[in-house]
Motif scaffolding. Structure first.
Motif, mmCIF file in Angstrom:
data_model
loop_
_atom_site.group_PDB
_atom_site.id
_atom_site.type_symbol
_atom_site.label_atom_id
_atom_site.label_comp_id
_atom_site.label_asym_id
_atom_site.label_seq_id
_atom_site.Cartn_x
_atom_site.Cartn_y
_atom_site.Cartn_z
ATOM 1 N N ASP A 87 -8.198 28.155 13.169
ATOM 2 C CA ASP A 87 -8.348 27.781 11.766
ATOM 3 C C ASP A 87 -8.583 26.272 11.645
ATOM 4 O OD1 ASP A 87 -7.935 30.375 11.098
ATOM 5 O OD2 ASP A 87 -5.893 30.087 10.284
ATOM 6 N N LYS A 88 -8.948 25.856 10.459
ATOM 7 C CA LYS A 88 -9.067 24.438 10.138
ATOM 8 C C LYS A 88 -8.139 24.120 8.978
ATOM 9 C CE LYS A 88 -13.806 23.573 11.724
ATOM 10 N NZ LYS A 88 -15.139 23.039 11.351
ATOM 11 N N VAL A 89 -7.600 22.921 8.979
ATOM 12 C CA VAL A 89 -6.718 22.495 7.905
ATOM 13 C C VAL A 89 -7.306 21.238 7.260
ATOM 14 C CG1 VAL A 89 -5.276 21.076 9.428
ATOM 15 C CG2 VAL A 89 -4.345 21.912 7.268
ATOM 16 N N THR A 90 -7.296 21.220 5.946
ATOM 17 C CA THR A 90 -7.743 20.040 5.201
ATOM 18 C C THR A 90 -6.521 19.374 4.581
ATOM 19 O OG1 THR A 90 -9.926 20.981 4.741
ATOM 20 C CG2 THR A 90 -9.170 19.186 3.320
ATOM 21 N N LEU A 91 -6.280 18.147 4.970
ATOM 22 C CA LEU A 91 -5.136 17.368 4.498
ATOM 23 C C LEU A 91 -5.618 16.401 3.422
ATOM 24 C CD1 LEU A 91 -3.792 16.518 8.069
ATOM 25 C CD2 LEU A 91 -3.126 18.447 6.620
ATOM 26 N N LYS A 92 -4.965 16.421 2.272
ATOM 27 C CA LYS A 92 -5.383 15.573 1.158
ATOM 28 C C LYS A 92 -4.294 14.541 0.843
ATOM 29 C CE LYS A 92 -8.148 19.238 -0.998
ATOM 30 N NZ LYS A 92 -8.366 20.044 -2.226
ATOM 31 N N ALA A 93 -4.733 13.363 0.408
ATOM 32 C CA ALA A 93 -3.785 12.298 0.067
ATOM 33 C C ALA A 93 -4.406 11.389 -0.979
ATOM 34 C CB ALA A 93 -3.404 11.493 1.300
ATOM 35 N N GLN A 94 -3.531 10.773 -1.781
ATOM 36 C CA GLN A 94 -3.945 9.779 -2.763
ATOM 37 C C GLN A 94 -3.406 8.423 -2.300
ATOM 38 O OE1 GLN A 94 -5.809 10.709 -5.393
ATOM 39 N NE2 GLN A 94 -6.012 8.671 -6.327
ATOM 40 N N ALA A 95 -4.285 7.505 -1.953
ATOM 41 C CA ALA A 95 -3.891 6.174 -1.488
ATOM 42 C C ALA A 95 -4.036 5.163 -2.617
ATOM 43 C CB ALA A 95 -4.731 5.744 -0.296
ATOM 44 N N SER A 96 -3.044 4.275 -2.745
ATOM 45 C CA SER A 96 -3.065 3.237 -3.776
ATOM 46 C C SER A 96 -2.783 1.898 -3.111
ATOM 47 C CB SER A 96 -2.007 3.500 -4.851
ATOM 48 O OG SER A 96 -2.206 4.762 -5.443
ATOM 49 N N THR A 145 0.846 -1.191 0.000
ATOM 50 C CA THR A 145 0.000 0.000 0.000
ATOM 51 C C THR A 145 0.890 1.254 0.000
ATOM 52 O OG1 THR A 145 -1.800 -1.119 1.148
ATOM 53 C CG2 THR A 145 -1.709 1.281 1.341
ATOM 54 N N ARG A 146 0.466 2.274 -0.768
ATOM 55 C CA ARG A 146 1.226 3.526 -0.843
ATOM 56 C C ARG A 146 0.287 4.710 -0.598
ATOM 57 N NH1 ARG A 146 2.510 1.019 -5.628
ATOM 58 N NH2 ARG A 146 1.403 2.630 -6.792
ATOM 59 N N ILE A 147 0.862 5.803 -0.130
ATOM 60 C CA ILE A 147 0.083 7.032 0.054
ATOM 61 C C ILE A 147 0.937 8.218 -0.373
ATOM 62 C CG2 ILE A 147 0.785 7.343 2.473
ATOM 63 C CD1 ILE A 147 -2.112 8.384 2.971
ATOM 64 N N LYS A 148 0.321 9.151 -1.099
ATOM 65 C CA LYS A 148 0.997 10.368 -1.552
ATOM 66 C C LYS A 148 0.215 11.569 -1.022
ATOM 67 C CE LYS A 148 2.691 12.744 -5.684
ATOM 68 N NZ LYS A 148 2.759 12.723 -7.166
ATOM 69 N N TRP A 149 0.872 12.355 -0.182
ATOM 70 C CA TRP A 149 0.207 13.466 0.478
ATOM 71 C C TRP A 149 0.255 14.737 -0.381
ATOM 72 C CZ3 TRP A 149 -2.653 13.212 4.811
ATOM 73 C CH2 TRP A 149 -2.485 12.106 5.652
ATOM 74 N N ASP A 150 -0.792 15.538 -0.243
ATOM 75 C CA ASP A 150 -0.841 16.895 -0.798
ATOM 76 C C ASP A 150 -1.111 17.820 0.395
ATOM 77 O OD1 ASP A 150 -1.082 19.189 -2.232
ATOM 78 O OD2 ASP A 150 -3.002 18.676 -3.187
ATOM 79 N N LEU A 151 -0.034 18.263 1.058
ATOM 80 C CA LEU A 151 -0.147 18.985 2.320
ATOM 81 C C LEU A 151 0.101 20.478 2.122
ATOM 82 C CD1 LEU A 151 1.910 16.546 4.603
ATOM 83 C CD2 LEU A 151 -0.587 16.728 4.441
ATOM 84 N N PRO A 152 -0.529 21.298 2.962
ATOM 85 C CA PRO A 152 -0.226 22.737 2.929
ATOM 86 C C PRO A 152 1.241 22.979 3.311
ATOM 87 C CG PRO A 152 -2.255 22.295 4.160
ATOM 88 C CD PRO A 152 -1.598 20.976 3.916
ATOM 89 N N THR A 153 1.724 24.140 2.976
ATOM 90 C CA THR A 153 3.119 24.500 3.257
ATOM 91 C C THR A 153 3.403 24.404 4.755
ATOM 92 O OG1 THR A 153 3.136 25.995 1.368
ATOM 93 C CG2 THR A 153 4.862 26.297 3.029
#
Length: 697
Positions: A127-136, A74-82
């Motif tokens: 504030d709120k933070v939304t963390l995005k990731a693509q899991a494969s 299993t792999r995960i690729k994050w798209d995180l804020p700076t």
């Protein structure tokens, strides 16, 4: 061929996945994935854990960081804020997932893959933070399907550490606590011929239940995943014998061997370096699984079982020829009580010392990493050949072709010619050697326990076995009432002696058959040639004895003939692989798992050609119409674990059930659970009743 079959199977599993890709949404998906957090928020600069949660459909699985022989992690690729950072997965201990000839590592059901998440120090509370990731992940059953998920997780930024999430906080903490971690274990590895010895020692392993211990390597190329991993315990740890992988080909070896050592419900990360195994990591033999026969025996109980087993061993068929020799020996001096007692004691000492010698050899071989058990000497074709020739020589002596002394007790060996007590001693030794193929009731649990203990405890149990074996003959020798009932010596003894030759001829023929099972017809022909030379030597020796005037020349010819016989025996080759019998399937742990997954009862027969008890059970119980009908009626799968030749997998399985030798009969029922262990002496009724009980949910 096994690698090619595995590659083709893996390819066959993968092709449907790409030819007919599953939809990425809707009911066809096999994994439901989402991101969950251990806390309800995150403070500036704080590190918390989030986890990729996989809910895997029943019958399907995903993969560990090293997927094994096939699959993909299993792999995960994050798209995180700076400024935000996420770590790597903390991988839980995987499960073994056998698929045909392959062994994979992965997860079933629900699994959490935790990761550390760190907020930047400049994050603003409120504030709120939304963390995005693509899991494969690759999810597999009979086919493999690649699936992907676009995931997101929204967390509030709090001024201080937020409360634990009421649903996922405890689950993530539990997963992290159970995850493999270093525990100060010392680990070294060393190639040893066809295996790689991985020795691990340390405080965490002292006193641990090592049954089922398994090494999951991080690198997929260092071991052959599908091969069994045999265990040798030590006072400070264990040594695993691993089948080497590609990384060890061509005389090469990796710089390190990293992975996870799973021991019971605990797992430890280890990083092994090349080096010699420490003494404390081996030497006590394989562990015995909890609940297996003999596991809970103490020294006193094991010695008592061995004593009873030794007594019963006198009644087993492989000892019949020696019983005849002992009976004739007593008859030969029926009126001389003092001589009877001397020979009784000599026979007992010879029996006990030979049992101890066999035990010492067995302990030494196991300490050196050999997968051996009771009757191990009969797994060597040269030893079988020598014993066959010895039985032939004894029979020729009883037939009157030559003499080695004035009394029959000397028939055990040529050394018997030195005197009655010496002859009785070596007759006792010969009786033990010939008795080795048999396993009597009570012996199995006792020897299984003994071979997992210290050498002193093991030798104590084997000594008790020898005392039990010798006790009937010794007691008769010391019982004047019984001795007085024996017939007086006379001319009848010559006829009786010659009659006793025929059981010995039968023993020689049986050993020749064992050799044919181990080494094939070509080496059987060599044995027959050696037998002719031995017979010639016996005739020449007898000729010299009958014609004293001929001087020493015939004796010299006899010695030359015996030398030729020795060379002929040495030429007997080690056995080649033997084709599986048609009425059964060859045993393997993977095949057992496949058949049990089909919901069928599975009967496993741990046997050997040299095991007389096994062959008797086969003839009187397993090869009967009643048992065959019951197997067909209940669709029982019949697997033979043939231990005629040494086999590390079978030795490990025997040890896991508290046995040091064959026979062992296991019956797995359709309702799952542990196998039922059948008695070591079978009848058709016992087998049929067990089969009927096994075919119930």
């Amino acid at each position: 061929m096994r690698f090619l079959a595995g590659a083709l199977l893996a390819l066959a599993m993968s092709v449907p996945a790409f030819a007919q890709p599953a939809a990425q949404t809707g009911p066809a998906r096999h994994v439901t994935a989402d991101l969950v957090a251990e806390r309800q928020g995150i403070a500036p600069g704080e590190t918390i854990h989030v986890a990729l949660r996989q809910q895997i459909q029943k019958g399907w699985h995903t993969y560990w960081r090293n997927s094994g022989d096939s699959g993909e992690a299993t792999r995960i690729k994050w798209d995180l804020p700076t400024g935000w950072q996420a770590g790597e997965f903390t991988w839980p201990t995987p499960r073994r997932l056998p698929v045909g000839p392959l062994m994979n590592y992965g997860y079933e059901g629900e699994v959490l893959l935790p990761m550390a998440l760190t907020a930047p120090a400049g994050a603003k509370p409120g504030d709120k933070v939304t963390l995005k990731a693509q899991a494969s992940f690759l999810v597999c059953a009979e086919i493999c399907v690649p699936e992907d998920d676009a995931l997101s997780l929204t967390l509030p930024i709090t001024a201080a550490s937020a409360p634990r999430d009421p649903k996922w906080g405890a689950e993530i903490a539990k997963t992290l606590a159970a995850a493999p971690r270093p525990a100060g274990l010392a680990a070294v590895f060393q190639p040893r011929g066809a295996v790689v010895a991985l020795a691990v020692s340390g405080a965490a392993l002292k006193g641990a239940d090592l049954a089922g211990a398994y090494f999951f390597p991080f690198d997929s190329t260092v071991i052959d995943h599908a091969k069994p991993q045999t265990i040798d315990r030590g006072p400070d740890g264990l040594t695993l014998s691993l089948a080497p992988g590609y990384a060890f080909q061509g005389g090469k070896a990796p710089a390190g061997l990293g992975g996870v050592l799973a021991v019971g419900d605990k797992a430890y990360e280890i990083a092994a370096t090349p080096g010699a195994s420490p003494a404390g990591a081996a030497g006590l033999g394989p562990p015995v699984a909890k609940g297996a026969g003999g596991t809970d025996l103490g020294l006193a109980a094991a010695a008592l079982f061995a004593l009873l087993g030794g007594l019963i061993l006198n009644l087993m068929p492989c000892v019949f020829p020696i019983l005849a020799m002992k009976a004739a020996s007593l008859a030969g001096h029926g009126g001389d009580q003092a001589e009877a007692r001397r020979q009784g004691l000599a026979f007992g000492v010879g029996s006990v010392l030979t049992f101890l010698a066999l035990a010492g050899g067995l302990i030494a071989l196991k300490a050196a990493g050999s997968a051996v058990g009771w009757g191990f000497q009969l797994q060597s074709p040269p030893v079988v050949a020598v014993l066959a020739l010895l039985m032939l020589a004894v029979a020729l002596n009883l037939s009157g072709l030559f003499e080695v002394g004035t009394s029959l007790q000397g028939a055990g060996t040529g050394l018997a010619s030195r005197g009655g007590s010496v002859g009785a001693f070596f007759t006792g030794a010969l009786a033990v050697v010939v008795a080795a193929p048999c396993t009597a009731p009570f012996m199995g649990p006792a020897l299984g326990w003994a071979l997992t203990q210290t050498p002193v405890a093991a030798l104590t149990v084997f000594a008790a076995l020898g005392i039990g074996f010798a006790a009937p003959f010794v007691l008769v020798a010391f019982a004047p009432g019984l001795l007085s009932r024996l017939p007086r010596p006379g001319a009848w003894m010559e006829t009786f002696r010659k009659a006793l030759a025929f059981p010995m001829y039968g023993a020689a023929a049986w050993l020749a058959w064992v050799l044919s099972q181990q080494a094939g017809p070509e080496d059987l022909a060599k044995l027959f040639a050696a037998a002719v030379v031995v017979a010639l030597a016996a005739w020449l020796l007898g000729l010299q004895q009958r014609r004293v005037a001929a001087g020493g020349k015939p004796l010299i010819l006899a010695l030359v003939a015996f030398m030729l016989a020795t060379l002929a025996v040495g030429a007997v080759a080690w056995p080649q692989d033997k084709a599986a019998e048609l009425q059964s399937e060859p045993y393997s742990p993977a095949r057992v798992a496949e058949l049990r997954a089909e919901g069928r009862p599975v009967f496993v027969n741990y046997t050997a050609a040299w095991c007389v008890s096994c062959q008797v059970n086969d003839k009187v119980a397993l090869s009967t119409h009643e048992v065959a009908s019951a197997f067909a009626r209940h669709k029982v799968a019949y697997l033979k674990a043939d231990w005629t030749k040494r086999d590390a997998t079978i030795a490990a399985e025997l040890a896991s059930h508290g046995r040091a030798g064959v026979p062992l009969y296991l019956l797995y029922g359709t309702g799952g659970g542990e196998a039922a262990i059948l008695p070591s002496i079978l009848t058709p009724a016992i087998v049929v009743k067990a089969v009927e009980a096994a075919d119930k949910p």
